[in-house]
Design an enzyme around this catalytic site. Sequence first.
Site, PDB file in Angstrom:
ATOM      1  N   ASN A   4       0.873  -1.174   0.000  1.00 25.15           N
ATOM      2  CA  ASN A   4       0.000   0.000   0.000  1.00 25.15           C
ATOM      3  C   ASN A   4       0.909   1.222   0.000  1.00 25.15           C
ATOM      4  O   ASN A   4       1.404   1.640   1.045  1.00 25.15           O
ATOM      5  CB  ASN A   4      -0.907  -0.036   1.233  1.00 25.15           C
ATOM      6  CG  ASN A   4      -1.861   1.152   1.280  1.00 25.15           C
ATOM      7  OD1 ASN A   4      -1.750   2.092   0.494  1.00 25.15           O
ATOM      8  ND2 ASN A   4      -2.792   1.115   2.216  1.00 25.15           N
TER       9      ASN A   4
ATOM     10  N   ARG B  97      -2.557  -2.024  -3.532  1.00 24.59           N
ATOM     11  CA  ARG B  97      -3.734  -1.179  -3.365  1.00 24.59           C
ATOM     12  C   ARG B  97      -3.600   0.001  -4.329  1.00 24.59           C
ATOM     13  O   ARG B  97      -2.606   0.719  -4.314  1.00 24.59           O
ATOM     14  CB  ARG B  97      -3.818  -0.655  -1.934  1.00 24.59           C
ATOM     15  CG  ARG B  97      -5.005   0.271  -1.733  1.00 24.59           C
ATOM     16  CD  ARG B  97      -4.887   1.070  -0.457  1.00 24.59           C
ATOM     17  NE  ARG B  97      -6.038   1.949  -0.288  1.00 24.59           N
ATOM     18  CZ  ARG B  97      -5.989   3.123   0.335  1.00 24.59           C
ATOM     19  NH1 ARG B  97      -4.850   3.565   0.836  1.00 24.59           N
ATOM     20  NH2 ARG B  97      -7.069   3.873   0.451  1.00 24.59           N
TER      21      ARG B  97
ATOM     22  N   HIS C 137     -12.552   3.371  -0.227  1.00 24.94           N
ATOM     23  CA  HIS C 137     -12.550   2.369   0.854  1.00 24.94           C
ATOM     24  C   HIS C 137     -13.239   1.078   0.419  1.00 24.94           C
ATOM     25  O   HIS C 137     -13.743   0.317   1.244  1.00 24.94           O
ATOM     26  CB  HIS C 137     -13.258   2.887   2.126  1.00 24.94           C
ATOM     27  CG  HIS C 137     -12.606   4.067   2.785  1.00 24.94           C
ATOM     28  ND1 HIS C 137     -13.329   5.101   3.338  1.00 24.94           N
ATOM     29  CD2 HIS C 137     -11.302   4.365   2.982  1.00 24.94           C
ATOM     30  CE1 HIS C 137     -12.495   5.993   3.844  1.00 24.94           C
ATOM     31  NE2 HIS C 137     -11.256   5.569   3.642  1.00 24.94           N
TER      32      HIS C 137
ATOM     33  N   ARG D  17     -11.304  16.375   6.679  1.00 24.70           N
ATOM     34  CA  ARG D  17     -12.097  16.735   5.500  1.00 24.70           C
ATOM     35  C   ARG D  17     -13.508  17.139   5.908  1.00 24.70           C
ATOM     36  O   ARG D  17     -14.079  16.562   6.830  1.00 24.70           O
ATOM     37  CB  ARG D  17     -12.178  15.547   4.530  1.00 24.70           C
ATOM     38  CG  ARG D  17     -10.852  15.110   3.952  1.00 24.70           C
ATOM     39  CD  ARG D  17     -11.047  13.971   2.947  1.00 24.70           C
ATOM     40  NE  ARG D  17      -9.796  13.268   2.698  1.00 24.70           N
ATOM     41  CZ  ARG D  17      -9.650  11.953   2.770  1.00 24.70           C
ATOM     42  NH1 ARG D  17     -10.686  11.192   3.073  1.00 24.70           N
ATOM     43  NH2 ARG D  17      -8.480  11.406   2.529  1.00 24.70           N
TER      44      ARG D  17
ATOM     45  N   GLU E 255      -8.215  -4.747   5.266  1.00 28.67           N
ATOM     46  CA  GLU E 255      -8.038  -4.437   3.853  1.00 28.67           C
ATOM     47  C   GLU E 255      -6.883  -5.224   3.238  1.00 28.67           C
ATOM     48  O   GLU E 255      -6.943  -5.628   2.075  1.00 28.67           O
ATOM     49  CB  GLU E 255      -7.820  -2.931   3.686  1.00 28.67           C
ATOM     50  CG  GLU E 255      -9.073  -2.127   4.037  1.00 28.67           C
ATOM     51  CD  GLU E 255      -8.848  -0.632   4.028  1.00 28.67           C
ATOM     52  OE1 GLU E 255      -9.018  -0.030   2.956  1.00 28.67           O
ATOM     53  OE2 GLU E 255      -8.502  -0.071   5.080  1.00 28.67           O
TER      54      GLU E 255
END
Length: 411
Positions: free
Chosen positions: A12, A95, A184, A245, A388
Amino acid sequence: MSHRPTRVLVLNSGSSSVKYQLLDMRDSSRLAVGLVERIGEQTSRLKHTCLGSGDTREAVGPIADHEAALKAVAEELGRDGLGLDSPELAAIGHRVVHGGMFFTEPTVIDDAVLAEIERLIPVAPLHNPANLTGIRTAQALRPDLPQVAVFDTAFHTTMPESAARYAIDPRVADRYRIRRYGFHGTSHAYVSRATARLLGKTPEEVNVIVLHLGNGASASAVQGGRCVDTSMGLTPLEGLVMGTRSGDLDPAVIFHLARVGGMSMDEIDTLLNKRSGLFGLCGDNDMREIRRRIDEGDEEAELAFDIYIHRLKKYIGAYCAVLGRVDAVAFTAGVGENAAPVREAAVAGLEGLGLAVDPGLNAVRGDEPRLISPAGARVAVAVVPTDEELEIATQTYALVGTGSAPVGNNS
């Protein structure tokens, strides 16, 4: 080596970091995990753990770029007898944040795939370049090995056009690839399936609302194993209130800040992505710290928490409407798995929708999927730790483990 190789290295690659795990897919066990952070700085750090021996090694010092970082990772794995040259290594799974509409499944990487990931850089300027660098470096280290891209957006490509389209001129939207992609996806896919297992059902039998609540946060509505709506959009800025965010915002706020505030587009971008959300509201984006401040009577922290919960509750209600029937709501990721007050507040007052949390069950901490709703509740409320890396490894191995991997777009 007569038997089939069974190991998958998951990479990743972020803008200044590389997270990695080496898994043995015979039993999905982890052999090694690690992180390289602050790439490009004098104080770069590599932390590596060999799970077989339990040894953890750390090194601090300049790591110039992703190529140097991956070479350092390969060296650490080699010291444990798990090197990239091992015949046991079946593939490297990467990823990749943005796959647009082109990539709907994990894909073996070739030149055409690399070119398409590169073409998507304008809609993922922070992530796709780093993902590409990781892929190219890994290819150089093991050119003979299948490299597989697993896309954050792929799980959401099943959204109907009514959910994926924005209400703007479709010719403009298509020219600039403007639509809701969602992110995601590997987490939402993993958690929705794990929730079905927890209920003793197949994914096709259940409708699940997945709440991935970390520093980045997103919700998804999963109907019979397929995503039908998600909160993030063209970019990861839309949707829930996040660590830094803003989430949903009247688009005219941007015009107002430019025209009246005299702010540049770059300044507005930084404001909404890095100086908003919980951090913008109260100066903290760590939910533990925010809860500590609330306990001490801090009104700024309390308001930030209330705004966060209000938005979360709106999405739960909206996705109940989208799905029609909800079998479970699953909380996952750092905040979702660990912040009991967030879970309690998010479903408080939603008893009419069949949602409730048992305070005793909600207070229990654990690493396994578990129900926190009262016995006999109409809708199950669950805490399901996400994984993940395992999802990426599973998808990668499913593609290459048979030795007949398709290449390029396989939608």
